[in-house]
Write an enzyme that holds these catalytic residues in place. Structure first.
Site, short mmCIF file in Angstrom:
data_model
loop_
_atom_site.label_atom_id
_atom_site.label_comp_id
_atom_site.label_asym_id
_atom_site.label_seq_id
_atom_site.Cartn_x
_atom_site.Cartn_y
_atom_site.Cartn_z
N LYS A 1 108.98 -0.70 49.42
CA LYS A 1 108.62 0.92 49.89
C LYS A 1 107.53 1.49 49.22
CE LYS A 1 111.97 4.09 49.57
NZ LYS A 1 111.32 5.18 49.07
N ARG B 1 101.64 3.12 49.13
CA ARG B 1 100.37 3.11 48.40
C ARG B 1 99.43 2.13 49.07
NH1 ARG B 1 104.53 4.33 45.21
NH2 ARG B 1 104.26 5.34 43.19
N GLN C 1 105.65 9.22 40.82
CA GLN C 1 105.20 10.23 42.10
C GLN C 1 104.41 11.30 41.55
OE1 GLN C 1 108.78 11.28 44.34
NE2 GLN C 1 108.81 9.48 45.24
N ASP D 1 116.28 3.59 40.80
CA ASP D 1 116.57 3.73 42.22
C ASP D 1 117.80 2.68 42.07
OD1 ASP D 1 114.44 5.61 42.85
OD2 ASP D 1 113.20 4.23 43.83
N ARG E 1 120.38 5.05 49.57
CA ARG E 1 120.81 3.95 48.73
C ARG E 1 122.40 4.19 48.55
NH1 ARG E 1 116.21 1.58 47.33
NH2 ARG E 1 114.34 3.09 46.96
C1 S3P Z 1 108.79 6.50 43.78
C2 S3P Z 1 109.13 6.68 42.26
C3 S3P Z 1 110.37 7.10 41.61
C4 S3P Z 1 111.48 6.59 42.89
C5 S3P Z 1 111.12 6.71 44.17
C6 S3P Z 1 109.86 6.26 44.63
C7 S3P Z 1 107.28 6.06 43.85
O1 S3P Z 1 110.40 8.65 42.07
O2 S3P Z 1 112.51 7.18 42.30
O3 S3P Z 1 112.10 6.26 44.87
O4 S3P Z 1 107.16 5.20 44.81
O5 S3P Z 1 106.58 6.34 43.17
P1 S3P Z 1 110.05 9.54 40.67
O6 S3P Z 1 108.59 9.44 40.55
O7 S3P Z 1 110.44 11.15 41.13
O8 S3P Z 1 110.85 9.13 39.64
#
Ligand code: S3P
Length: 438
Positions: free
Chosen positions: A24, A29, A168, A319, A397
């Protein structure tokens, strides 16, 4: 649409091989970073899940042309990106879509609004608004939450020390920084969170450097035209995790998962399972589009033991914590999970939702401020009574964790609103049908 699914109690062994669904994070990206090439590229093994399709529709709204060549291969034409959108950009349930696109679009000369569903509208956006505003972005929000209104602004690079190890946040700043010519942007994080953005940017010839500085993990970026190369998405270890744990706890199981992404920033789940005595093996490891990929073989593991999980590994398995919590209920002794307070900010408050739902099965799990204490001893050899009705709080999840708990319960269980699984794992139930068909 409210679909519920009923599990019948003790599952047959899981046996056979499957190809795990596309990742995902990397699918998001591939479109977002791919669009920065402003050219034509092909993306193969793209995840057609609700979250990734939200990103796809937004990019179309921003002027990209996207055509599917087959079920999971698409052509992205970003030569007209990015146009002012005619309507709000709806991110659905997807935090990655909202946070990464906020970074990308803050540096564009357009006005747009990013909105989301009930769950996403409750999640914290200050963590990206603050640093992006320091770079000069003009973002209005609903007291730090969505909807976010982004207005035209000229950005300049900053050095930002992120208080959380969040991919993120890091990616939002790097995507803004990737468009700034006159200055560089540096993001420092306390632990290394998933680095798919850095790796994909590097693969496409970006001016990005990653290194360690003063005990932090740093990335520095500035503008360089990206090279339009085709992208291939690795398999999702976060989806694989549900099958790995199921195979580990369902008697006589033996499963091979093909094409799993094995980026070191994502394999915390494998390290934890090995430490807990799971029979898990990595085969055929190689590199594809700057990402490690390989096969994972996992067998029923009757001698699981409880362990302590905390510190640098947390962002590398963030996750997977719901399914690790379930695994811990099947281990001998106590498992503690600490330093995972950010679980409260996911699709649901996962500290509350995991504890509440697993307790319905009879699990001995205590929520704490930043994790859990799970005592597996009393639950050995078949979790739980079952007879549970699981709520999933708009959280894919939690739905999948509930389903696997149902597979090792004595009595049937019902998981409500199971359609949320579509967020990341379309075809989830089919995989279990395939693996139990002897
Ligand atoms: C993700 C980063 C994680 C993760 C999310 C997907 C990403 O979140 O929990 O499911 O694709 O960059 P955080 O960056 O808030 O930790």
């Amino acid at each position: 649409m409210h679909e519920s699914v009923v599990t019948k109690g003790f599952s047959a062994p899981l046996k056979g091989e499957i190809i795990v669904p596309p990742d995902k994070s990397v699918s998001h990206r591939s479109l977002i970073i791919g669009s920065l090439t402003k050219s034509n590229i092909k993306i193969s093994n793209f995840l057609k899940s609700a979250d990734c399709l939200a990103t796809l529709k937004i990019l179309e709204e921003l002027g990209c042309k996207i055509n599917f060549l087959d079920e999971n291969t698409l052509k992205l034409d970003a030569s007209n990106a990015y146009k002012t959108p005619k309507k709000d950009l709806y991110c659905g349930n997807s935090g990655t879509t909202m946070r990464l696109l906020s970074g990308l679009l803050s540096a564009q000369n357009i006005k747009c609004t990013l909105s989301g569903d009930i769950s996403l509208s409750k999640r914290p956006m200050k963590r990206i608004i603050e640093p992006l505003s320091k770079m000069g972005a003009r973002i209005k929000s609903n007291d730090g939450k969505a909807p976010l209104v982004i207005e035209q602004a000229k950005l300049s690079g900053i050095e930002y020390v992120s208080p959380v190890a969040s991919a993120q946040v890091k990616s939002a700043l790097l995507l803004a920084g990737a468009q700034i010519t006159e200055s560089t942007t540096t993001v420092l994080e306390p632990y290394l969170s998933r680095n798919h953005s850095e790796r994909m940017l590097e693969f496409l010839g970006s001016n990005i450097k990653t290194y360690q500085k003063d005990g932090f993990f740093a990335s520095t970026i500035s503008h360089a035209p990206l090279i339009p190369k085709n992208l291939h998405v690795i398999g999702d270890i976060s989806s694989a995790a549900f099958i790995m744990v199921a195979a580990c706890v369902i008697k006589n199981s033996d499963v091979i998962l093909r094409g799993v992404g094995l980026n070191p920033t994502r394999i915390g789940i494998i390290e934890v399972m090995q430490k807990m005595n799971a029979e898990i093996e990595i085969l055929n490891k190689t590199l594809r589009c700057n990402e490690e990929i390989g096969d994972v073989r996992i067998k029923y593991s009757p001698d699981l033991k409880g362990i302590n999980i905390s510190g640098e590994i947390i962002p590398r398995l963030i996750d997977e914590i719901p399914i690790i919590a379930l695994l811990a209920t099947q281990a001998d002794g106590i498992t503690t999970i600490k330093d995972a307070g950010d679980l409260k900010n996911k699709e649901s408050d996962r500290i509350a939702s995991v504890a509440k739902e697993l307790r319905k099965f009879g699990a001995n799990i205590e929520p704490t401020d930043d994790g859990f204490i799970i005592d597996g001893k009393n639950n050995q050899k078949g979790l739980l009574n079952g007879d549970a009705e699981v709520e999933c709080y708009h959280d894919h999840r939690i739905a999948m964790m509930g389903y696997i708990a149902g597979l090792i319960s004595k009595k049937p269980c019902k998981i409500n609103d199971f359609e949320w699984v579509e967020t990341s794992f379309p075809g989830f139930l089919k995989i279990f049908e395939t693996l139990t068909r002897e």
